[in-house]
Scaffold this motif. Structure first.
Motif, PDB file in Angstrom:
ATOM      1  N   PHE A   4      12.457  -3.963  -3.716  1.00 51.25           N
ATOM      2  CA  PHE A   4      11.529  -2.973  -4.256  1.00 51.25           C
ATOM      3  C   PHE A   4      12.289  -1.701  -4.583  1.00 51.25           C
ATOM      4  O   PHE A   4      13.293  -1.393  -3.928  1.00 51.25           O
TER       5      PHE A   4
ATOM      6  N   ARG B 151       9.340   3.126  -3.576  1.00 54.33           N
ATOM      7  CA  ARG B 151       8.293   2.347  -2.927  1.00 54.33           C
ATOM      8  C   ARG B 151       8.719   1.908  -1.538  1.00 54.33           C
ATOM      9  O   ARG B 151       7.900   1.774  -0.637  1.00 54.33           O
TER      10      ARG B 151
ATOM     11  N   SER C 112       6.746   2.772   1.916  1.00 47.92           N
ATOM     12  CA  SER C 112       6.371   1.775   2.923  1.00 47.92           C
ATOM     13  C   SER C 112       6.878   2.153   4.302  1.00 47.92           C
ATOM     14  O   SER C 112       6.134   2.128   5.285  1.00 47.92           O
TER      15      SER C 112
ATOM     16  N   TRP D 288       4.552   2.872   7.538  1.00 46.69           N
ATOM     17  CA  TRP D 288       4.553   2.157   8.823  1.00 46.69           C
ATOM     18  C   TRP D 288       4.937   3.089   9.951  1.00 46.69           C
ATOM     19  O   TRP D 288       4.412   2.980  11.058  1.00 46.69           O
TER      20      TRP D 288
ATOM     21  N   ILE E 152      -4.688   0.881  11.115  1.00 44.77           N
ATOM     22  CA  ILE E 152      -3.820   0.145  10.187  1.00 44.77           C
ATOM     23  C   ILE E 152      -2.725  -0.582  10.958  1.00 44.77           C
ATOM     24  O   ILE E 152      -2.503  -1.781  10.799  1.00 44.77           O
TER      25      ILE E 152
ATOM     26  N   GLU F 221      -2.504  -4.603  11.155  1.00 45.29           N
ATOM     27  CA  GLU F 221      -1.548  -5.209  10.228  1.00 45.29           C
ATOM     28  C   GLU F 221      -0.181  -5.503  10.832  1.00 45.29           C
ATOM     29  O   GLU F 221       0.535  -6.356  10.325  1.00 45.29           O
ATOM     30  N   ALA F 222       0.203  -4.746  11.867  1.00 43.70           N
ATOM     31  CA  ALA F 222       1.593  -4.852  12.307  1.00 43.70           C
ATOM     32  C   ALA F 222       1.769  -5.354  13.733  1.00 43.70           C
ATOM     33  O   ALA F 222       2.864  -5.715  14.118  1.00 43.70           O
TER      34      ALA F 222
ATOM     35  N   GLY G  16       3.077  -8.320  -6.514  1.00 43.03           N
ATOM     36  CA  GLY G  16       4.302  -7.572  -6.294  1.00 43.03           C
ATOM     37  C   GLY G  16       4.152  -6.321  -5.461  1.00 43.03           C
ATOM     38  O   GLY G  16       4.975  -5.415  -5.552  1.00 43.03           O
ATOM     39  N   ALA G  17       3.102  -6.257  -4.635  1.00 46.28           N
ATOM     40  CA  ALA G  17       2.945  -5.084  -3.780  1.00 46.28           C
ATOM     41  C   ALA G  17       3.672  -5.306  -2.459  1.00 46.28           C
ATOM     42  O   ALA G  17       3.810  -6.443  -1.998  1.00 46.28           O
ATOM     43  N   THR G  18       4.168  -4.237  -1.865  1.00 51.36           N
ATOM     44  CA  THR G  18       4.725  -4.351  -0.520  1.00 51.36           C
ATOM     45  C   THR G  18       3.554  -4.468   0.458  1.00 51.36           C
ATOM     46  O   THR G  18       2.404  -4.213   0.104  1.00 51.36           O
ATOM     47  N   ARG G  19       3.884  -4.852   1.700  1.00 45.96           N
ATOM     48  CA  ARG G  19       2.804  -5.038   2.678  1.00 45.96           C
ATOM     49  C   ARG G  19       2.027  -3.753   2.881  1.00 45.96           C
ATOM     50  O   ARG G  19       0.819  -3.757   3.029  1.00 45.96           O
ATOM     51  N   PHE G  20       2.741  -2.635   2.901  1.00 48.66           N
ATOM     52  CA  PHE G  20       2.041  -1.376   3.144  1.00 48.66           C
ATOM     53  C   PHE G  20       1.188  -0.995   1.942  1.00 48.66           C
ATOM     54  O   PHE G  20       0.105  -0.437   2.098  1.00 48.66           O
ATOM     55  N   GLU G  21       1.684  -1.315   0.758  1.00 52.29           N
ATOM     56  CA  GLU G  21       0.883  -1.005  -0.437  1.00 52.29           C
ATOM     57  C   GLU G  21      -0.414  -1.810  -0.466  1.00 52.29           C
ATOM     58  O   GLU G  21      -1.455  -1.312  -0.898  1.00 52.29           O
TER      59      GLU G  21
ATOM     60  N   VAL H  45      -2.150  -2.620   2.078  1.00 51.12           N
ATOM     61  CA  VAL H  45      -3.084  -1.948   2.978  1.00 51.12           C
ATOM     62  C   VAL H  45      -3.552  -0.625   2.391  1.00 51.12           C
ATOM     63  O   VAL H  45      -4.749  -0.340   2.314  1.00 51.12           O
ATOM     64  N   ALA H  46      -2.600   0.192   1.954  1.00 51.64           N
ATOM     65  CA  ALA H  46      -2.933   1.566   1.587  1.00 51.64           C
ATOM     66  C   ALA H  46      -3.665   1.649   0.259  1.00 51.64           C
ATOM     67  O   ALA H  46      -4.504   2.515   0.071  1.00 51.64           O
ATOM     68  N   LYS H  47      -3.365   0.743  -0.655  1.00 45.88           N
ATOM     69  CA  LYS H  47      -3.927   0.899  -1.995  1.00 45.88           C
ATOM     70  C   LYS H  47      -5.076  -0.049  -2.288  1.00 45.88           C
ATOM     71  O   LYS H  47      -5.808   0.156  -3.245  1.00 45.88           O
TER      72      LYS H  47
END
Lengths: 298, 322
Positions: A23, A27, A31, A35, B98, B102-103, B205-210, B212-214
């Motif tokens: 990424f 981004r 992330s 976290w 969160i 999630e984690a 193509g989103a990251t794991r945090f994206e 959740v957050a978006k």
């Protein structure tokens, strides 16, 4: 032939492994920052809870002596026997009053759930949960202590606590009964059972464990309440004399509140000991409830 | 049929007790409402008057001479502590929910959730004790002087940083009391989101945090609002913890976030003793008026939360049908 093959194997480059695209930096930073902050939030809350437990249990253990359980409060020293007894009397008194009415309300709104009366009760139970505890205590003071002339007393304190725990018992009873499958009710009705038999012989036994857990949680809330009791139960250094009205009674949360602001070390010890006892009970009840509900879930 | 009627009657004790509380408060505080008028809400002056002088008659009711009941400072104190509590509890609660959902892996999540939700079970007075013994010395001697030095240029952050009793301390302790509600509601909602959403967004193509957050968090906005309103309701009525850490200011509006304050609920406890000394009873009735205001405020908040959550339920049902 095999010779050539061997050579081929040795010289050819391994097939390229497709690289997972990383990424973009921006981004990735977003992330990682996300976290980290969420982890910090969780750590903060866990640390606060552990901090409270640490304070209560470390200081409480140091303050607990056998005399705490065997002697009554003398001024700002002595023991907490009167308060322990008072807390038990008040909390169980409140349960005795609240369980029948709260369970009746819970059964009604679960088994006749679509009528207007059930909807009204459910709504008002939720509203009653939201009424601040001091308001309940204040009304208790003005009505029972002052107007009815009961003075500070077990009856006034227990009734105030009972009003506070009614909605808890009602809603946990409802939830427990809703877990009982409808087939069970239909089967019982098909065998010719009446409404009361279906509820008392079929549904309640099936939901008993969850209902008891709810009652236990309500008990823990009662034991921890202060505001509804301040102006209804009062405080007494002596053991309860068995009178329902006209004689004040001590309880543990009052000891926490009042003795910590005294300037004497002996008073602080009483406050810590009382906090230890209250928190130990709350913790035990919640651990037990967690275990029961865990087994339910599995 | 008979059984149902009997059960309905016994069940009626619960709604009856609520109606009795509100009716009684209204009737009992009626003379005070008439005597205090609108000044009650906008005047910043609570004075029992001269309790040793002969009562005087004002507008048909007997009161102590010089008596004046105004609770603006209590309304401000109640709203400000709640606001501060919310400003702390909301980001921390959302963050913790969160991370929990999630984690944190299964078994550990159960126990960490238990610890966080245990905050809701800690009696108010134990929070007060902790605030009094641990939080106030730390905040008053270390954090507040530091904050006022570093962030003195921010409005309301400038010193004097006080003794540790006050608005920010009350808000902090309150935030810990209401945060479990936010965490538990949000975490449950997040865990029960359909995995397909997560998979679809990850495939895009989103990251794991994206994810959740978006996507997940915005879709739970209403749940969060509902939980927050309920948390506000709880914060407004908290008594013992606030009583022990707020500094119990009287007739005083805070000039910065360290200043002592008092709230409506805490004020009832701290003033009932002296109000009982009023031979005309108007002071006790005015306290009843505060209790009535507080109840009405919680009722309002409660209905608001139900409204938001009801809309949420309806839209959720709608979504599954389509």
């Amino acid at each position: 032939m095999s010779h050539a093959n061997e050579a081929f194997r040795l010289t050819a480059a391994p097939p390229p492994v497709p690289r997972v695209p990383r990424f973009p930096l921006r981004r990735r930073i977003f992330s990682i920052a996300g976290w980290t902050t969420t982890a910090l939030a969780l750590i903060l809350l866990t640390a606060a809870m552990l901090g409270i437990l640490e304070m209560v249990f470390v200081r409480g253990i140091g303050a607990l002596v056998p005399a705490t359980f065997t002697t009554i409060t003398q001024g700002t020293g002595g023991g907490l026997l009167n308060a322990i007894e008072g807390t038990f009397v008040l909390s169980f008194g409140a349960l005795l009053l609240a369980v029948p009415f709260g369970m009746a309300a819970g059964i009604y709104i679960s088994e006749y759930r679509n009528g207007w009366w059930a909807k009204t009760i459910r709504l008002l139970a939720d509203v009653l949960v939201g009424v601040p505890s001091i308001v309940v205590g204040y009304v208790g003071y003005v009505t029972m202590v002052d107007w009815l002339g009961w003075n500070f007393s077990v009856a006034a304190g227990a009734i105030s606590l009972a009003v506070m725990s009614l909605p808890y018992i009602c809603r946990t009873t409802e939830m427990a009964l809703q877990q009982v499958p409808g087939d069970l009710r239909e089967a019982a009705f098909a065998l010719g059972a009446g409404e009361s038999q279906v509820i008392f012989r079929i549904c309640l036994p099936a939901a008993l464990r969850a209902i008891l857990t709810g009652i236990l949680l309500a008990l823990a809330v009662s034991v921890g309440e202060t505001a509804p009791l301040l102006y209804t139960a009062g405080w007494s250094n002596y053991l309860w004399d068995g009178k329902m009205t006209h004689s004040p009674v001590g309880y543990l949360t009052y000891a926490i509140w009042t003795f910590i602001s005294e300037p004497f070390a002996s008073a602080h010890q009483l406050a810590y000991a009382a906090a230890f006892l209250v928190m130990a009970l709350v913790l035990l009840v919640h651990l037990a409830a967690r275990l029961v509900f865990d087994r339910h879930r599995r | 049929m008979k059984f149902k009627t009997g059960l309905a009657a016994i069940a009626g004790v619960l709604p009856a007790s609520l109606v009795a509380i509100v009716l009684f408060l209204t009737v009992y505080s009626w003379p005070a409402i008439r005597f205090n008028g609108f000044h009650f809400l906008v005047s910043n002056h609570w004075n029992l008057g001269n309790l040793y002088a002969d009562p005087v008659t004002v507008a048909g009711t007997q009161v102590a001479p010089g008596a004046h009941y105004g609770i603006l400072f209590l309304i401000v104190g109640t709203l400000l502590t709640t606001l501060v509590a919310l400003l702390i509890a909301l980001p921390v609660g959302v963050g913790a929910a969160i991370f929990l959902a999630e984690a944190v892996p299964g078994r550990l999540r159960l126990w960490l959730s238990f610890l966080v939700e245990l905050l809701a079970a800690v009696p108010s007075v134990v929070f007060g004790l902790w605030g009094y013994v641990v939080v106030i010395p730390f905040l008053g001697q270390h954090l507040f002087p530091f904050l006022s030095r570093i962030f003195g240029f921010v409005p309301f952050f400038a010193g004097p940083s006080g003794s540790g009793y006050g608005l920010l301390t009350s808000g902090f302790v309150l935030s810990l009391m209401i945060v479990p509600l936010i965490v538990a509601t949000l975490r449950d909602a997040m865990v029960s989101q359909p995995p397909a959403i997560r998979e679809a967004v990850t495939a895009l193509g989103a990251t794991r945090f994206e994810v959740v957050a978006k996507v997940i968090l915005p879709s739970l906005f209403r749940v969060l609002v509902g939980a927050t309103i309920l948390a506000v309701g709880r914060a407004l009525g908290e008594t013992m913890a606030v009583l022990m850490v707020s500094g119990n200011a009287l007739n005083y509006l805070p000039h910065n976030i360290y200043a002592p304050i008092s709230t409506m609920a805490a004020f009832i406890v701290s003033q009932l003793d002296s109000a009982m000394q009023d031979p005309t009873g108007m002071a006790v009735r005015s306290l009843a008026e505060i209790a009535l205001m507080l109840s009405l405020l919680s009722l309002l908040i409660n209905f608001l939360a139900r409204l938001v959550l009801a809309i949420e339920n309806r839209s959720a049902r709608h979504a599954t049908i389509v």
